[in-house]
Design a protein around this motif. Structure first.
Motif, PDB file in Angstrom:
ATOM      1  N   GLU A 106       0.650  -1.631  -0.219  1.00  0.00           N
ATOM      2  CA  GLU A 106      -0.084  -0.101  -0.206  1.00  0.00           C
ATOM      3  C   GLU A 106       1.161   1.379   0.090  1.00  0.00           C
ATOM      4  N   VAL A 107       1.705   1.110   0.627  1.00  0.00           N
ATOM      5  CA  VAL A 107       2.188   2.268   0.430  1.00  0.00           C
ATOM      6  C   VAL A 107       3.554   2.552  -0.100  1.00  0.00           C
ATOM      7  N   ARG A 108       4.866   1.555   0.513  1.00  0.00           N
ATOM      8  CA  ARG A 108       5.883   0.850  -1.125  1.00  0.00           C
ATOM      9  C   ARG A 108       5.295   1.039  -2.467  1.00  0.00           C
ATOM     10  N   GLY A 109       4.434   0.132  -2.778  1.00  0.00           N
ATOM     11  CA  GLY A 109       4.324  -0.266  -4.191  1.00  0.00           C
ATOM     12  C   GLY A 109       5.143  -1.786  -4.746  1.00  0.00           C
ATOM     13  N   VAL A 110       5.158  -2.328  -5.342  1.00  0.00           N
ATOM     14  CA  VAL A 110       6.261  -3.196  -6.159  1.00  0.00           C
ATOM     15  C   VAL A 110       7.549  -2.768  -5.950  1.00  0.00           C
ATOM     16  N   GLU A 111       7.685  -3.961  -4.871  1.00  0.00           N
ATOM     17  CA  GLU A 111       9.770  -3.831  -4.877  1.00  0.00           C
ATOM     18  C   GLU A 111      10.075  -4.058  -5.893  1.00  0.00           C
ATOM     19  N   THR A 112      11.818  -3.462  -5.876  1.00  0.00           N
ATOM     20  CA  THR A 112      12.342  -3.625  -6.918  1.00  0.00           C
ATOM     21  C   THR A 112      12.926  -5.345  -7.686  1.00  0.00           C
ATOM     22  N   ASP A 113      13.412  -5.169  -6.601  1.00  0.00           N
ATOM     23  CA  ASP A 113      13.304  -7.347  -6.814  1.00  0.00           C
ATOM     24  C   ASP A 113      12.342  -7.938  -7.845  1.00  0.00           C
ATOM     25  N   VAL A 114      11.180  -7.415  -7.766  1.00  0.00           N
ATOM     26  CA  VAL A 114      10.012  -8.024  -8.281  1.00  0.00           C
ATOM     27  C   VAL A 114       9.428  -7.534  -9.213  1.00  0.00           C
ATOM     28  N   LEU A 115      10.182  -5.931  -8.761  1.00  0.00           N
ATOM     29  CA  LEU A 115       9.480  -5.440 -10.396  1.00  0.00           C
ATOM     30  C   LEU A 115      10.561  -5.454 -11.549  1.00  0.00           C
ATOM     31  N   ASP A 116      11.828  -6.129 -11.344  1.00  0.00           N
ATOM     32  CA  ASP A 116      12.789  -6.485 -12.633  1.00  0.00           C
ATOM     33  C   ASP A 116      12.499  -7.877 -12.765  1.00  0.00           C
ATOM     34  N   ALA A 117      11.741  -8.260 -12.043  1.00  0.00           N
ATOM     35  CA  ALA A 117      11.052  -9.348 -12.864  1.00  0.00           C
ATOM     36  C   ALA A 117       9.835  -9.858 -13.310  1.00  0.00           C
ATOM     37  N   VAL A 118       9.770  -8.330 -14.275  1.00  0.00           N
ATOM     38  CA  VAL A 118       8.623  -8.205 -14.541  1.00  0.00           C
ATOM     39  C   VAL A 118       9.157  -8.330 -15.732  1.00  0.00           C
ATOM     40  N   ASP A 119       7.274  -8.227 -17.041  1.00  0.00           N
ATOM     41  CA  ASP A 119       8.478  -7.713 -18.598  1.00  0.00           C
ATOM     42  C   ASP A 119       6.921  -6.716 -18.909  1.00  0.00           C
ATOM     43  N   LEU A 120       6.514  -6.166 -17.890  1.00  0.00           N
ATOM     44  CA  LEU A 120       6.065  -4.666 -18.635  1.00  0.00           C
ATOM     45  C   LEU A 120       4.732  -4.137 -17.480  1.00  0.00           C
ATOM     46  N   ALA A 121       4.913  -2.629 -17.293  1.00  0.00           N
ATOM     47  CA  ALA A 121       4.554  -2.033 -16.199  1.00  0.00           C
ATOM     48  C   ALA A 121       2.721  -1.688 -16.422  1.00  0.00           C
ATOM     49  N   LEU A 122       2.026  -1.677 -15.930  1.00  0.00           N
ATOM     50  CA  LEU A 122       1.260  -1.121 -16.543  1.00  0.00           C
ATOM     51  C   LEU A 122       0.550   0.188 -15.427  1.00  0.00           C
ATOM     52  N   GLU A 123       0.148   0.983 -15.559  1.00  0.00           N
ATOM     53  CA  GLU A 123      -0.530   2.612 -14.911  1.00  0.00           C
ATOM     54  C   GLU A 123      -1.792   3.311 -14.704  1.00  0.00           C
ATOM     55  N   ILE A 124      -2.722   3.433 -13.533  1.00  0.00           N
ATOM     56  CA  ILE A 124      -3.425   3.777 -13.970  1.00  0.00           C
ATOM     57  C   ILE A 124      -3.540   5.102 -14.267  1.00  0.00           C
ATOM     58  N   PRO A 125      -3.745   5.946 -14.989  1.00  0.00           N
ATOM     59  CA  PRO A 125      -4.035   7.915 -15.758  1.00  0.00           C
ATOM     60  C   PRO A 125      -4.357   8.546 -13.777  1.00  0.00           C
ATOM     61  N   GLN A 126      -3.768   9.184 -13.617  1.00  0.00           N
ATOM     62  CA  GLN A 126      -4.066   9.449 -12.181  1.00  0.00           C
ATOM     63  C   GLN A 126      -4.798  11.331 -12.929  1.00  0.00           C
ATOM     64  N   TYR A 127      -5.741  12.171 -12.767  1.00  0.00           N
ATOM     65  CA  TYR A 127      -5.917  13.104 -12.541  1.00  0.00           C
ATOM     66  C   TYR A 127      -6.003  14.364 -11.381  1.00  0.00           C
ATOM     67  N   GLY A 128      -5.731  14.036 -10.694  1.00  0.00           N
ATOM     68  CA  GLY A 128      -6.171  14.358  -9.270  1.00  0.00           C
ATOM     69  C   GLY A 128      -4.584  14.811  -8.709  1.00  0.00           C
ATOM     70  N   ALA A 129      -4.935  15.523  -7.232  1.00  0.00           N
ATOM     71  CA  ALA A 129      -3.467  15.630  -6.288  1.00  0.00           C
ATOM     72  C   ALA A 129      -2.870  14.697  -6.506  1.00  0.00           C
ATOM     73  N   LYS A 130      -3.283  14.256  -5.809  1.00  0.00           N
ATOM     74  CA  LYS A 130      -2.521  11.897  -5.476  1.00  0.00           C
ATOM     75  C   LYS A 130      -2.282  11.881  -6.370  1.00  0.00           C
ATOM     76  N   ILE A 131      -1.608  10.878  -6.188  1.00  0.00           N
ATOM     77  CA  ILE A 131      -0.560   9.964  -7.386  1.00  0.00           C
ATOM     78  C   ILE A 131      -0.726   8.517  -7.888  1.00  0.00           C
ATOM     79  N   SER A 132      -1.375   8.011  -6.101  1.00  0.00           N
ATOM     80  CA  SER A 132      -1.646   7.144  -6.818  1.00  0.00           C
ATOM     81  C   SER A 132      -3.173   6.223  -5.736  1.00  0.00           C
ATOM     82  N   LEU A 133      -3.662   4.795  -6.203  1.00  0.00           N
ATOM     83  CA  LEU A 133      -4.635   4.890  -5.565  1.00  0.00           C
ATOM     84  C   LEU A 133      -4.984   3.833  -4.671  1.00  0.00           C
ATOM     85  N   ASN A 134      -5.692   3.452  -3.653  1.00  0.00           N
ATOM     86  CA  ASN A 134      -5.924   2.404  -3.097  1.00  0.00           C
ATOM     87  C   ASN A 134      -5.755   0.757  -3.770  1.00  0.00           C
TER      88      ASN A 134
END
Length: 187
Positions: A129-157
């Motif tokens: 919830e706070v740190r997101g996907v850890e670097t060692d896990v991110l290093d093992a993925v093929d692609l990253a997906l993102e949901i656009p954010q249009y407000g002041a906050k930079i993430s969703l629950n």
């Protein structure tokens, strides 16, 4: 307009759900602290009829009674497994033909509704919830997906973000291949 009663809503019987074809998506929930978020993701996974939920790291499991408050029985309808370490699991899923995608903000992301046919079957990793996907896990993925954010906050629950992403992925898979169970859908 009239609200439908419980009996009027079409749904599969709980005992039949395991035999129904699933959408070609799996979920990896890594180091999510809130058992309520985990329960919410089980409920969404059941609604989306995905293949499997993998719980990794310190993520709680359905044995925790508080998960039931948000899962509302979905923990019994969705196949799940627990793994100490996410990285070996991701390698195993890659070996089985899955594209590994992280739901994370990176310098190279795409929208879940823009994945190509070759990305399916897909395993989606969500992180803490706070740190997101850890670097060692991110290093093992093929692609990253993102949901656009249009407000002041930079993430969703994390549970909300997963719900948006998985439904975009399911819509995309159904557009590309048709509903699950269509014999030619993955060719």
């Amino acid at each position: 307009m009239r609200k439908l009663s419980w009996d009027e809503i079409e749904r599969p019987e709980p005992e039949d759900i395991s035999t129904l074809p699933k959408h070609p998506v799996r979920l990896i929930v890594h180091n999510v602290r809130s058992i309520h978020n985990v329960g919410s993701m089980f409920r969404t996974s059941d609604a989306a009829r995905i293949e499997h939920v993998h719980l990794t790291g310190f993520t709680g499991t359905p044995e925790h009674k508080d998960l039931h408050k948000t899962a509302l029985g979905a923990q019994d309808a969705v196949e799940w497994s627990q793994h100490d370490d996410a990285v070996p699991l991701l390698h195993d899923l890659k070996d089985a033909g899955y594209t590994i995608a992280a739901l994370e903000q990176t310098d190279d992301t795409r929208s879940p509704d823009a994945v190509t046919a070759s990305a399916f079957p897909l395993a989606l990793v969500v992180g803490n919830e706070v740190r997101g996907v850890e670097t060692d896990v991110l290093d093992a993925v093929d692609l990253a997906l993102e949901i656009p954010q249009y407000g002041a906050k930079i993430s969703l629950n994390v549970g909300v973000a997963y719900g948006i992403a998985v439904y975009d992925l399911i819509r995309r898979a159904r557009t590309l291949f048709g509903p699950p169970g269509d014999e030619d859908r993955m060719e």
